[in-house]
Design a protein around this motif. Sequence first.
Motif: not given
Length: 465
Positions: A191-200
């Motif tokens: 479960a990944l985070s930061g996708e909407e902010q730049g695929l971080f």
Amino acid sequence: MHQRIHLSIMLAVAIAFVLVTTPVMAQSAESLPAGVTPVLHDIAAAPSPERLRQDVEKLVSFGTRHSLSDTRSDSRGIGAARRWIEAEFNRISERCGGCLEVMTVSGTIAGEERIPEPTEIVNVIAIQRGTLDPDRIVIMSGDIDNRVSDPLDGTSDSPGANDNASGVAGTIEAARVLSQHRFPGTIIYAALSGEEQGLFGGKILADYAKEQGWRVKAVLNNDMIGNIRGINGVIDNTTARVFSEGTRYVETPEEARLRRFMGGEVDSPSRNLARYIDRIADGYIPNLDVMMVYRLDRFGRGGHHRPFNEAGMPGVRIMETNEDYTRQHQDLRTENGIAYGDVISGVDFDYAAKLTALNAASLASLASAPPFPAQVSIEGAVQPSTTLKWSMPEGKVAENLAGYKVYWRLTTEPQWTYSRWVGKVDSFTLQNIVIDNYYFGVASVSRDGFESPVVFPGPMGSFGE
């Protein structure tokens, strides 16, 4: 990089891509009996629309999961969401006797257009260790975070039901299903985070994978797997798109020169991973056809498989075929009779279960295959026949290796159309098949019939060592 390991090791059940009714080692090199394996049908039938609904409802209940939202509250914001996901992975692990290693992998991002102030981006992952080749890894991912119209608005309500609670719920459900089995290779649910902010989040995990020496062979990124009603007026619950890059992002100038003369523009490992998933759909997922899209992602847009591609790891995006843009990145509102916002009524859970099944069966087959062919080469210029060569693995990782199949197709064909079982050898010559007229590849086959993806010769198609 921060990590917390909560539970310990797992072992899982090898399942098969093809059912072999006689011992593979006893078969001639002329043919391998065809068939299917009931367990893959069982895995494909296991994902529950109701469990997916419950998980999406829970994720929506956090109000917003924006990367800049509250991290301390137990009921609102991305912090509460990721702690719930972590707890859910732990519950799954408890039910399989501690078979998952649950951990977080994070990094701090600052000075970016969409993350101006230092912000910890936290991924939650669960590792299901393989029994023979634990460093060979396949990953299924979904994105925790979401957003409204303003990409910096971390406080407004943002349900994010389809984008991308559906992908996270699918990843959790795949873990529930596959944790009941054991596999030679390792599966990671992310479960990944930061996708909407730049695929971080994807970049953080890809960097971590390289630091840990993981041999990542496939990343199945799920981003929006629940919508069947497109803004184009189409209602379709029988197709899914799989996006894949055609040439490797990490290709060197010398490799590009080689590709110019040998071909391989449509045979990157990511592209052959897409073909593999298409075959899984055809064989095991009723009423689902894969649309292979020969593009990294949707036109001008991005997804969380991209950071893995940029790190040299094969990866694809799996998603719905028809999107409704009024439900993506929108403030909750009604204008001109149109209700905007990514609310739960826009998710079809039977369809989400179908795409989850596609992931689960693909992961199971990939993790059950023997080591993928490595150092594949080809020769046959100005000759009547074509010869393929590859390296033969040894030791425990190759205990389930039965042999190899050679594949070929016309250069205009989207899918591999011809194949031949050649046995446990490290080279084979296809007599009177001229190298100029076809593309070629080789797949490894396990003792119980699991196949790897087809590997195109040279660096153009390599899945790595």
